[in-house]
Scaffold this motif. Structure first.
Motif, PDB file in Angstrom:
ATOM      1  N   SER A  74       0.851  -1.186   0.000  1.00 16.81           N
ATOM      2  CA  SER A  74       0.000   0.000   0.000  1.00 16.81           C
ATOM      3  C   SER A  74       0.891   1.241   0.000  1.00 16.81           C
ATOM      4  O   SER A  74       1.798   1.358   0.830  1.00 16.81           O
ATOM      5  CB  SER A  74      -0.911   0.002   1.231  1.00 16.81           C
ATOM      6  N   THR A  76       0.996   5.414   0.206  1.00 19.82           N
ATOM      7  CA  THR A  76       0.289   6.646   0.553  1.00 19.82           C
ATOM      8  C   THR A  76       0.982   7.838  -0.093  1.00 19.82           C
ATOM      9  O   THR A  76       2.110   7.727  -0.574  1.00 19.82           O
ATOM     10  CB  THR A  76       0.261   6.846   2.077  1.00 19.82           C
ATOM     11  N   SER A 114     -16.141   6.906  -4.072  1.00 18.75           N
ATOM     12  CA  SER A 114     -15.358   6.274  -3.011  1.00 18.75           C
ATOM     13  C   SER A 114     -13.870   6.543  -3.207  1.00 18.75           C
ATOM     14  O   SER A 114     -13.139   6.819  -2.242  1.00 18.75           O
ATOM     15  CB  SER A 114     -15.625   4.766  -2.998  1.00 18.75           C
ATOM     16  N   ARG A 118     -11.249   8.630  -0.666  1.00 19.04           N
ATOM     17  CA  ARG A 118      -9.985   8.080  -0.159  1.00 19.04           C
ATOM     18  C   ARG A 118      -8.814   8.998  -0.499  1.00 19.04           C
ATOM     19  O   ARG A 118      -7.895   9.182   0.303  1.00 19.04           O
ATOM     20  CB  ARG A 118      -9.742   6.679  -0.740  1.00 19.04           C
ATOM     21  N   ASP A 122      -6.249  11.021   2.059  1.00 21.61           N
ATOM     22  CA  ASP A 122      -4.824  10.697   1.957  1.00 21.61           C
ATOM     23  C   ASP A 122      -3.982  11.955   1.728  1.00 21.61           C
ATOM     24  O   ASP A 122      -3.053  11.976   0.930  1.00 21.61           O
ATOM     25  CB  ASP A 122      -4.614   9.698   0.812  1.00 21.61           C
TER      26      ASP A 122
END
Length: 312
Positions: A74, A76, A114, A118, A122
């Motif tokens: 993941s 960011t 959605s 997000r 972030d």
């Protein structure tokens, strides 16, 4: 009688000497012409080699970002920012606008909302999808692009809104290979100069699936780099604009609509003076065709003329 023969002989001797001199002048003149042509051809080859090397090295830079994503389950915005700081994109790659990450957010409105939520959570509270896509239902969104300061207008851009961007993105995704767009204008370039995007596809498994269907199903987005052609192609070699002029055309077509780069600016002035030497060459660049044209410059032609005039 003897005096007449002597004069005739002298005339023929002079005529012969003149003919020999003229012949030698032509031979020498031809020699310097061919020598200048050979030098011009070597400069053109040097220019082509420099262009291919720059494309290759910048593609490796984009590929490196893909490796960063593949090595993290993941990513960011904070992680991406720190990575970009370490590699110093604009310092390492002259002429590049930045390096970023593009996500396929799908064609479902709920999924898109959605995704935007997000992105705002972030570290991008102002993240907005733009412009309205009237071309198709795809949402290929620029999620990350650094440095942000000079690329802020590109954040949230749906690159599917425009045919050349969309075509290259789909081509890259479906082939599993890097691709560049046809000529575009970057939204972050206030001067509206010709440019292009370099797109590198990524897949969830980390490897490239064997089929188009598999590549679409496993697709994980693109790492990419935007370029203003003028910045990217400037100063490829020392001789550029000094001893050779260099032009690049999209789709292999020499026309004002297809020009990507023109080192001497004559096309902007609506003129194209005849040159002593010219080379045309079509090449394949990351799944696109470019026509490269090199022309001798006034400076280099003056040097050729000087050599020829001092032959004798």
């Amino acid at each position: 009688m003897r005096n007449s023969i002597t004069k005739t002989s002298a005339f023929f001797v002079m005529l012969t000497m003149l003919a020999i001199t003229l012949y030698l002048w032509k031979v020498t003149d031809r020699y310097y012409y061919e020598k200048s042509r050979d030098i011009f051809e070597s400069l053109a080859k040097e220019s082509e080699k420099a262009l291919l090397h720059r494309i290759s090295s910048y593609r490796q830079g984009v590929l490196g970002v893909s490796g960063f994503f593949a090595g993290n389950t993941s990513v960011t915005r904070e992680m991406f920012d720190k990575y970009e700081e370490r590699i110093d994109v604009r310092g390492e790659f002259e002429g590049i606008n930045g390096i970023g990450y593009i996500v396929d957010a799908g064609d479902d409105h709920v999924r898109l909302e959605s995704f935007v939520a997000r992105a705002r959570a972030d570290g991008m509270p102002d993240f907005t999808v733009h412009p309205e896509n009237k071309l198709n239902k795809d949402n290929f969104l620029i999620l990350y692009i650094n440095p942000v300061e000079v690329n802020r207008a590109a954040v949230g851009l749906n690159i599917a809104f425009e045919a050349n961007r969309h075509e290259a993105a789909v081509l890259s995704r479906d082939t599993g290979r890097a691709a560049i767009t046809k000529k575009i204008i970057l939204v972050q370039d206030s001067k509206k100069r010709p440019g292009f995007l370099l797109l590198q596809p990524m897949y969830k498994s980390g490897s490239i699936p064997d089929t188009v269907e598999g590549r679409r199903n496993e697709f994980a987005g693109w790492t990419y780099a935007p370029f203003v052609a003028e910045n990217f192609m400037r100063d490829l070699t020392y001789s550029q604009s000094r001893d050779i002029d260099f032009e690049v055309y999209d789709e292999g077509k020499e026309s004002a609509e297809n020009v990507i780069y023109d080192s001497d600016g004559h096309l902007d002035k609506g003129e194209r003076p005849e040159r002593l030497f010219t080379i045309h060459k079509e090449i394949d660049i990351l799944q696109q065709k470019w026509l490269l044209i090199w022309r001798s410059t006034e400076r280099s032609e003056e040097h050729t003329s000087e050599l020829q005039s001092h032959s004798f």
